[in-house]
Motif scaffolding. Structure first.
Motif, mmCIF file in Angstrom:
data_model
loop_
_atom_site.group_PDB
_atom_site.id
_atom_site.type_symbol
_atom_site.label_atom_id
_atom_site.label_comp_id
_atom_site.label_asym_id
_atom_site.label_seq_id
_atom_site.Cartn_x
_atom_site.Cartn_y
_atom_site.Cartn_z
ATOM 1 N N GLN A 4 0.846 -1.177 0.000
ATOM 2 C CA GLN A 4 0.000 0.000 0.000
ATOM 3 C C GLN A 4 0.893 1.242 0.000
ATOM 4 N N ILE A 5 0.560 2.152 -0.887
ATOM 5 C CA ILE A 5 1.295 3.399 -0.953
ATOM 6 C C ILE A 5 0.371 4.498 -0.490
ATOM 7 N N ASN A 6 0.772 5.171 0.561
ATOM 8 C CA ASN A 6 -0.074 6.246 1.059
ATOM 9 C C ASN A 6 0.074 7.473 0.160
ATOM 10 N N GLN A 8 1.052 10.527 0.735
ATOM 11 C CA GLN A 8 2.302 11.265 0.888
ATOM 12 C C GLN A 8 3.432 10.592 0.110
ATOM 13 N N THR A 9 3.530 9.284 0.186
ATOM 14 C CA THR A 9 4.558 8.553 -0.553
ATOM 15 C C THR A 9 4.343 8.706 -2.044
ATOM 16 N N LYS A 10 3.100 8.620 -2.478
ATOM 17 C CA LYS A 10 2.777 8.767 -3.894
ATOM 18 C C LYS A 10 3.175 10.164 -4.389
ATOM 19 N N GLN A 11 2.885 11.184 -3.603
ATOM 20 C CA GLN A 11 3.246 12.551 -3.985
ATOM 21 C C GLN A 11 4.761 12.728 -4.032
ATOM 22 N N SER A 12 5.461 12.105 -3.099
ATOM 23 C CA SER A 12 6.923 12.171 -3.092
ATOM 24 C C SER A 12 7.505 11.517 -4.342
ATOM 25 N N ILE A 13 6.971 10.387 -4.719
ATOM 26 C CA ILE A 13 7.427 9.684 -5.924
ATOM 27 C C ILE A 13 7.148 10.532 -7.161
ATOM 28 N N GLU A 14 5.960 11.121 -7.230
ATOM 29 C CA GLU A 14 5.607 11.963 -8.375
ATOM 30 C C GLU A 14 6.511 13.194 -8.448
ATOM 31 N N ARG A 15 6.808 13.778 -7.296
ATOM 32 C CA ARG A 15 7.686 14.950 -7.250
ATOM 33 C C ARG A 15 9.087 14.592 -7.733
#
Length: 107
Positions: A4-6, A8-15
């Motif tokens: 599971q990717i929360n 915040q983690t998803k936004q960090s990866i996208e950034r």
């Protein structure tokens, strides 16, 4: 097992992905810097060319040599003066400064 990717983690990866794209574009633009003399000669003016240009100018200054041979973008040697080398590198510095000024880190 599920990962599971929360949010915040998803936004960090996208950034990080967006930052990598922006940095790649910036670095490609810096690596492609050239100066067109308007007479068929086009010279690379990248940061990594600076020392070679400075050495050529210095050696011309220490001798009576008015020109030197320089391999241009088209892989052909052309005669070039110290003033032309200086002009090209100054234009390259100005172009690089503009690229850096336009650079917007993703954040």
């Amino acid at each position: 097992m599920s990962i599971q990717i929360n949010l915040q983690t998803k936004q960090s990866i996208e950034r990080l992905a967006a930052l990598a794209i922006v940095k790649k574009a910036r670095n490609e633009a810096l690596a492609a810097l050239t100066y067109d003399f308007g007479d068929g000669r086009v010279m690379q003016t990248r940061e990594k060319d600076k020392a070679k240009v400075e050495t050529a100018i210095e050696l011309m200054g220490l001798s009576d040599q008015k020109t030197t041979e320089w391999v241009m973008v088209d892989d052909v040697k052309y005669s070039i003066t110290a003033i032309e080398l200086s002009t090209a590198m100054l234009a390259g510095k100005i172009a690089a400064a503009a690229i850096w000024a336009d650079y917007e880190p993703v954040g």
